[in-house]
Design an enzyme around this catalytic site. Structure first.
Site, mmCIF file in Angstrom:
data_model
loop_
_atom_site.group_PDB
_atom_site.id
_atom_site.type_symbol
_atom_site.label_atom_id
_atom_site.label_comp_id
_atom_site.label_asym_id
_atom_site.label_seq_id
_atom_site.Cartn_x
_atom_site.Cartn_y
_atom_site.Cartn_z
ATOM 1 N N LYS A 332 20.859 40.842 -30.244
ATOM 2 C CA LYS A 332 20.272 42.044 -29.684
ATOM 3 C C LYS A 332 21.423 43.168 -29.561
ATOM 4 O O LYS A 332 21.098 44.189 -30.059
ATOM 5 C CB LYS A 332 20.210 41.786 -27.977
ATOM 6 C CG LYS A 332 19.320 43.230 -27.166
ATOM 7 C CD LYS A 332 18.789 42.441 -26.280
ATOM 8 C CE LYS A 332 19.359 41.822 -25.100
ATOM 9 N NZ LYS A 332 19.874 43.247 -24.396
ATOM 10 N N SER A 333 22.556 42.825 -29.414
ATOM 11 C CA SER A 333 23.918 43.879 -29.490
ATOM 12 C C SER A 333 23.737 44.664 -30.966
ATOM 13 O O SER A 333 23.913 45.796 -31.430
ATOM 14 C CB SER A 333 25.061 43.356 -29.259
ATOM 15 O OG SER A 333 24.963 43.018 -27.877
ATOM 16 N N GLY A 405 19.240 48.451 -20.894
ATOM 17 C CA GLY A 405 20.690 49.349 -20.799
ATOM 18 C C GLY A 405 21.373 49.626 -21.711
ATOM 19 O O GLY A 405 22.158 50.818 -21.930
ATOM 20 N N SER A 478 33.500 46.799 -20.230
ATOM 21 C CA SER A 478 32.190 46.854 -20.637
ATOM 22 C C SER A 478 32.073 47.368 -22.065
ATOM 23 O O SER A 478 32.637 48.402 -22.310
ATOM 24 C CB SER A 478 31.443 47.964 -19.728
ATOM 25 O OG SER A 478 30.160 48.378 -20.129
ATOM 26 N N GLN A 480 29.395 48.203 -23.443
ATOM 27 C CA GLN A 480 28.460 49.473 -23.505
ATOM 28 C C GLN A 480 29.142 50.641 -23.194
ATOM 29 O O GLN A 480 28.927 51.746 -24.021
ATOM 30 C CB GLN A 480 27.564 49.211 -22.438
ATOM 31 C CG GLN A 480 26.592 48.069 -22.653
ATOM 32 C CD GLN A 480 25.396 47.848 -21.750
ATOM 33 O OE1 GLN A 480 24.978 48.304 -20.749
ATOM 34 N NE2 GLN A 480 24.299 47.056 -22.086
ATOM 35 N N ASP A 626 26.378 37.562 -20.429
ATOM 36 C CA ASP A 626 25.178 37.433 -20.438
ATOM 37 C C ASP A 626 24.525 36.082 -20.396
ATOM 38 O O ASP A 626 23.501 35.978 -20.011
ATOM 39 C CB ASP A 626 24.585 38.012 -21.613
ATOM 40 C CG ASP A 626 24.794 39.533 -21.672
ATOM 41 O OD1 ASP A 626 24.580 40.294 -20.577
ATOM 42 O OD2 ASP A 626 24.612 40.072 -22.986
HETATM 43 C C1 S3P Z 1 25.984 44.605 -24.461
HETATM 44 C C2 S3P Z 1 27.194 44.747 -23.438
HETATM 45 C C3 S3P Z 1 27.201 43.887 -22.300
HETATM 46 C C4 S3P Z 1 26.045 42.955 -22.133
HETATM 47 C C5 S3P Z 1 24.561 43.723 -22.689
HETATM 48 C C6 S3P Z 1 24.683 44.111 -24.162
HETATM 49 C C7 S3P Z 1 26.240 45.596 -25.686
HETATM 50 O O1 S3P Z 1 26.954 45.020 -21.309
HETATM 51 O O2 S3P Z 1 25.745 42.467 -20.870
HETATM 52 O O3 S3P Z 1 23.648 42.628 -22.853
HETATM 53 O O4 S3P Z 1 25.572 45.491 -26.496
HETATM 54 O O5 S3P Z 1 27.178 46.375 -25.519
HETATM 55 P P1 S3P Z 1 28.467 45.591 -20.671
HETATM 56 O O6 S3P Z 1 29.080 45.958 -21.633
HETATM 57 O O7 S3P Z 1 27.829 46.369 -19.529
HETATM 58 O O8 S3P Z 1 29.163 44.324 -19.911
#
Ligand code: S3P
Length: 746
Positions: A332-333, A405, A478, A480, A626
């Site tokens: 997904k990422s 998110g 994080s 993200q 996750d």
């Molecule tokens: C992600 C980072 C993670 C993860 C999310 C996907 C990403 O979140 O939980 O499902 O793709 O960068 P955080 O960076 O907020 O922990």
């Protein structure tokens, strides 16, 4: 044949008069009469044969040629005559003494009727409830009258400011008695919407058939016209007189949409003439997605209607063991990032293995909304026609991120630096998630961002700001937030660097480099500077270890299992789940390790094992962030106690994963105790039970896996969001031996 009356013993109204006994009026009359909603149904029509048939077929109790005598003692009068006849009939009605009779109509355009009604009815306009059932067909005449025509069809009522509330309620009830979905709308809005969704397509269908029929070789054209022509022109078989009336009645609204469409058609013409394939592809890909989107909305409505709720329930049967080789869907990422960077690159990026889940599709849609042409996904292949770092266009409305998110947080960094304003919205779960973690540092770089209350979505991002690079020490681990700031850094003056308190997934850094954009990584700090470019590339998305995790735990806990998960991404910032399972005694080995497109990949073999409880090392928390919901299931199946600390982030994921998992485990008889930053779980027997996923995909899938060791079925509510990250989860479960299915389909 006269149809027997059925239904409610007590009529809702006294005498109903239906003026105009065609398909629309006849179906209204027949439906209400059969249901016993009116004490008497009287029909009026100029045509003697229609009047005779209406009585003979049981559409009405009696029929009259004369409007005045029909309307004596009427409680409701429905006008279902052609649009251009409305003026005459309303004029005749205005001259009668109708007492408090309610007038309503079924005309397809409302503005013109309301104008006439205002002119002729005077004071009595209060009793007029304009309406429009959206349920026509190519059939016509009283012979076609169908008591069920309006069932599950929309009926739009367009009450006026002066419309009497009681009159409106009565008309509402009549349509509802026929099973229609009644909606209220302003007159002007109705006419605009119908001009676009019904009148324009009819005009085009009539026009195209006529235009082709004129050509000298028309016989050949029609002889060879296959599905496309047939589908597009089906509605050209509709009643010409009725449609002639509609275009004369709804002239202004039709002209507005026609002019807009003509402009777009001219552009298409220019694209064909100039060989502008890019424009054509853009229009076609956007149209295709829009079409799918509409169908889904309609399908979902049907589903909701059938189930009387939108709760998708998974029913997981106890026991079983796993075997086989499977490939879970793409990461997904990485899928999100492939679209983001592909869009900002110069040239065409080809992606393979793309995750066709709703989250990644939300990212595709957002970039399409900003003018990027994206083909696919089709069997995991996506082609992104990059527009360069400065080529995005202002979207016409808010960008909807669904449940994702990652889309919202990463995009906020990118959008903070664009010349245009944007609004980012999401579903109920995303709308509760914290956004200050990105808004705050972005503001320090010069961004102008407003959030909803308490830092929640929606995000209102003001464009045209000059961002300045900065160094940011992230307060939480994080990926993200890190990625958001690095993306903003592509546009900010000077350097932007981010230091993380613990390692988090580094797909953004790797992929930027893959697109030829320099990124410096020194220890816990990643740095970019603006002024470089991204060049299109090829991306092979490995299978998502976060999805593989469900099967890693499943095969570990189900006795007698052996399973191979193919082509899984094993980026060291993501493999915490393997480390934790191994610490618990899991039997997991990596085979065929290789690097694909800058990301390490392996086939993972997992066999069942006797797991034991552990204290999970805090350093592994961001590397398995996750995967904890399903790791909690492993802990419930392990011997002894498992303790997790330092994982307060789990409380702000798609749900509060600590609380929601604890609730579900406890409901299944497991000893689980949530703590502010983790959980304590004592392994032991799992019973069956009823649990709630709270719209969180990973919770729904975790309890599906728990059933392997349960003693009774587990019923899991609110599972629709499994489609955000793992659309074929149930299919793969069936393939390897996990017995979970949608309730009612097992
Ligand atoms: C992600 C980072 C993670 C993860 C999310 C996907 C990403 O979140 O939980 O499902 O793709 O960068 P955080 O960076 O907020 O922990």
């Amino acid at each position: 044949m006269v149809t027997e009356r059925q239904g409610s013993p007590k009529p809702l109204i006294g005498r109903l008069v239906v003026v105009g006994l065609g398909l629309i009026g006849g179906s209204f009359a027949r439906g209400l009469r059969e249901r016993g909603v009116c004490r008497e149904v009287v029909g009026v029509d100029l045509d003697a044969e229609s009047r005779r048939l209406a009585v003979q077929l049981g559409v009405v109790d009696r029929s009259e040629a004369d409007l005045a005598s029909a309307c004596v003692g009427a409680e409701v009068i429905m006008l279902a005559v052609p649009l251009l006849a409305m003026e005459r009939v309303l004029g005749q009605l205005a001259a009668l003494d109708l007492q408090d009779a309610i007038l309503t109509d079924a005309g397809s355009a409302k503005g013109s009727i309301v104008r006439v009604a205002r002119a002729v009815l005077g004071e009595r306009i209060r009793h007029f409830v304009p309406g429009h059932p959206i349920a026509g067909s190519e059939q016509s005449g009283v012979e076609a009258a169908n008591a069920s025509l309006y069932r599950r069809h929309k009926v739009i009522l367009t009450p006026l400011a002066e419309t009497d509330a009681g009159a409106l309620a009565t008309v509402d009830r009549l349509w509802q008695a026929l099973g229609a979905d009644v909606e209220h709308m302003a007159v002007e809005h109705h006419d605009e919407v119908l001009a676009a969704t019904s009148h324009l397509p009819h005009l085009l269908a009539f026009g195209l058939v006529d235009s082709l029929a004129h050509q000298s070789d028309n016989l050949d054209i029609f002889r060879y016209a296959a599905g496309g022509f047939r589908d597009f022109t089906r509605i050209a078989g509709s009643d010409p007189v009725m449609w002639h009336d509609i275009f004369l009645a709804n002239r202004e609204a039709v002209l507005r949409i026609l002019d807009r469409f003509q402009g777009d058609l001219d552009q298409l013409r220019r694209a064909v003439a100039g060989g502008d394939g890019h424009h054509l592809l853009g229009v076609f890909t956007r149209a295709r997605v829009a079409r799918e989107h509409f169908s889904k909305i309609l399908a979902r409505r049907a589903y909701v209607d059938a189930m009387h709720s939108n709760d998708l329930i998974f029913l997981a049967q106890p026991g079983g063991s796993l075997s086989g080789r499977i490939r879970v869907p793409g990461d997904k990422s990485i899928s999100h990032r492939s679209i983001m960077l592909g869009s900002l690159a110069e040239g065409v990026t080809e992606v393979e293995g793309f995750l066709e889940g709703e989250d990644a599709l939300a990212t595709i849609q957002a970039f399409r909304d900003m003018g990027v042409v994206i083909e696919g996904p089709h069997h995991g292949r996506v082609t992104v026609h990059g527009v360069g770092l400065h080529g995005l266009k202002a979207p016409v409305g808010p960008l909807y991120m669904g449940n994702s998110g990652t889309s919202m947080r990463l995009l906020s960094g990118l959008l903070a630096a664009q010349p245009f304003d944007t609004v980012l919205t999401g579903d109920a779960s995303l709308s509760k998630r914290p956004m200050n973690r990105v808004a705050k540092p972005l503001r320090e770089m010069g961004a102008v961002i407003e959030t909803g209350p308490e830092g929640r979505p929606p995000l209102n991002i003001k464009g045209g700001q000059a961002l300045t690079g900065m160094h940011y020490e992230m307060p939480m681990a994080s990926a993200q937030v890190k990625s958001c700031l690095l993306l903003a850094g592509l546009y900010a003056a000077g350097q932007t660097s981010v230091t993380e308190p613990a390692p988090t997934r580094d797909h953004t850094e790797r992929m930027l480099q893959g697109f030829g954009y320099p990124v410096q990584v020194e220890g816990a700090t990643a740095t970019v500077e603006s002024g470089h470019r991204l060049s299109a590339t090829r991306i092979e998305v490995p299978a998502d270890i976060s999805s593989a995790a469900f099967f890693l735990v499943a095969a570990s806990i189900a006795e007698g299992s052996e399973l191979v998960l193919e082509h899984v991404g094993i980026n060291p910032t993501r493999t915490g789940v393997i480390d934790i399972l191994k610490l618990m005694g899991g039997d997991i080995s990596l085979e065929n390790q290789r690097v694909v497109g800058g990301e390490p990949v392996a086939d993972i073999r997992v066999r069942s094992a006797k797991l034991k409880g552990i204290e999970i090392p805090e350093t592994l928390v961001p590397l398995a962030i996750d995967e904890f919901p399903v790791l909690f299931v492993a802990a419930a199946c392990a011997e002894g106690r498992t303790v997790l600390r330092g994982a307060e982030e789990l409380r702000v994921k798609e749900s509060d994963r600590i609380q929601v998992m604890a609730d579900g485990l406890i409901a299944c008889g497991v000893k689980a105790e949530p703590t502010p930053d983790g959980i304590i779980i004592d392994g032991g027997p799992i019973g069956g039970g009823e649990v709630w996923a709270h719209g969180d995909h990973r919770i729904a899938m975790s309890f599906s896996i728990a059933s392997l060791r349960a003693s009774a079925p587990i019923r899991i509510h609110d599972c629709a969001n499994v489609a955000t990250s793992f659309p074929n989860f149930l299919d793969l479960c069936a393939q390897v031996g996990v017995r979970v299915a949608r309730e009612g389909q097992a």
